[in-house]
Design an enzyme around this catalytic site. Sequence first.
Site, PDB file in Angstrom:
ATOM      1  CG  PHE A 128      89.307  79.037  90.437  1.00  0.00           C
ATOM      2  CD1 PHE A 128      90.837  79.691  90.936  1.00  0.00           C
ATOM      3  CD2 PHE A 128      89.117  78.315  92.313  1.00  0.00           C
ATOM      4  CE1 PHE A 128      91.164  79.636  92.201  1.00  0.00           C
ATOM      5  CE2 PHE A 128      88.690  78.925  93.321  1.00  0.00           C
ATOM      6  CZ  PHE A 128      90.087  79.589  93.498  1.00  0.00           C
ATOM      7  CG  ASP A 213      84.905  72.843  90.839  1.00  0.00           C
ATOM      8  OD1 ASP A 213      83.539  73.102  91.874  1.00  0.00           O
ATOM      9  OD2 ASP A 213      86.093  73.082  91.402  1.00  0.00           O
ATOM     10  CE  LYS A 242      82.770  79.684  94.155  1.00  0.00           C
ATOM     11  NZ  LYS A 242      83.758  81.796  94.639  1.00  0.00           N
TER      12      LYS A 242
HETATM   13  N1  PMP Z   1      85.988  75.484  92.689  1.00  0.00           N
HETATM   14  C1  PMP Z   1      85.439  76.710  92.696  1.00  0.00           C
HETATM   15  C2  PMP Z   1      84.750  76.260  90.733  1.00  0.00           C
HETATM   16  C3  PMP Z   1      85.007  77.826  92.206  1.00  0.00           C
HETATM   17  O1  PMP Z   1      84.680  78.728  92.222  1.00  0.00           O
HETATM   18  C4  PMP Z   1      85.600  77.493  93.666  1.00  0.00           C
HETATM   19  C5  PMP Z   1      85.626  78.763  94.601  1.00  0.00           C
HETATM   20  N2  PMP Z   1      85.774  80.292  93.530  1.00  0.00           N
HETATM   21  C6  PMP Z   1      86.364  77.067  94.274  1.00  0.00           C
HETATM   22  C7  PMP Z   1      86.318  75.517  94.481  1.00  0.00           C
HETATM   23  C8  PMP Z   1      87.020  76.876  95.973  1.00  0.00           C
HETATM   24  O2  PMP Z   1      86.485  77.417  96.805  1.00  0.00           O
HETATM   25  P1  PMP Z   1      86.451  77.978  98.493  1.00  0.00           P
HETATM   26  O3  PMP Z   1      86.306  79.545  97.943  1.00  0.00           O
HETATM   27  O4  PMP Z   1      85.219  78.062  99.300  1.00  0.00           O
HETATM   28  O5  PMP Z   1      87.122  76.806  99.124  1.00  0.00           O
END
Ligand code: PMP
Length: 392
Positions: A128, A213, A242
Amino acid sequence: MLTEPEMESGAVSKRGIEIVRGSGAHIWDADGKRYLDMGASYGVCNVGHCHPRVVSAITEQARQLVHISSSYDNPARRELMERLLEMAPGTGGRVFLSNSGTEAVEAALKFAVHLTDRTGLVAAKRGFHGRTLGSLSLTWGPKHRKGFEELLPKTTFVPYGDPEPLKDAITKDTAALVLEPVQGEGGVHLPPEDYLQAAADICHDRGALLVVDEVQTGLGRTGRTLAVEHSDLVPDILCLGKALGGGMPIAATILQEGHGPVARGTHGSTFGGNPLACAAANATLSVLRDEGLADRAEALGHRLLLGLEALEDPMVREVRGIGLMVGLELKRTAGPHLRGLMDRGIGAIPSGATMIRFLPPLVIGEEDVDDTVAAVKDVLGSSQNGGATPGS
Ligand code: PMP
């Protein structure tokens, strides 16, 4: 008067609870009921809700300057960039600031394409990386992609955790391989110990970049400041989001030394590097360090994992995790159990249909962990007796 769910687009699934206050690991609803926030709003509030140092940093910065575009220099932003470059593995480099995880990934993709002059992208099944169209192209779940194909055309997916398929998937047309150090949304999956380094070696052998990521795993969550520290990996590009702003929206894309600077105009963001968010992030990074929150995550995560394992409940398929990133995979749908936990004052989050996931603030105490385990036991037990809510 219209309710929030009546006005919201419909895209967001709502819990039907209005939260008005937060402090440390707890949040309160409009009727004064207290909940232990075992999801930290999807892994955002690592330093807890309304940490006094974050609140005062925001307050002081708001009195000075709320916003100035990143075309001007600003002390809060400069300090944050310096801290991020010190924190990132390797020897410094360059930082691009934005406002959310998906934006951090979008920037990484554009930078990788720009720096390599290639357009191919490789990502992992179950991964994700966000919901905007670029990062959605690398997000595997059919639930998220359905209705939005065709996305970025030259994207391929490999199984997570096995370096072998990367040897064919990463070619001379690949700009980047994008991986989470531990898959979060896909169900808390940990790779074998040497996987990330093997992936990096294959990338570098073929002239591609490794984008890591850490939007979810970063900033103490897994028991290290960054999850890549478990394997001494130096990513070419690192994404954070986050938890970075202690609750304020901010994200960062960090280019390893030697990759960059990128050409002027390659990317941009109106709010990226907003001083209020940067001041909050500086305070957050200080709290993480001064309160030893990564170590705390390691110790309490261990306690949570052991506590859940010891339940030995027949409805549990598996308990897995690292630090305070823990998933309880059930043999049936998790929804009713999540609601049962909420009724008992424990706010956990889902991960797919059958997982109860815990991403609590790293400031929780041992008693919070024990209360959570007891509530899980109660919820699973009561559902075996016919219902997941107390008294039912
Ligand atoms: N990358 C990862 C690994 C995530 O867990 C998330 C959100 N769960 C995101 C990207 C996307 O982040 P955002 O919702 O702040 O756009």
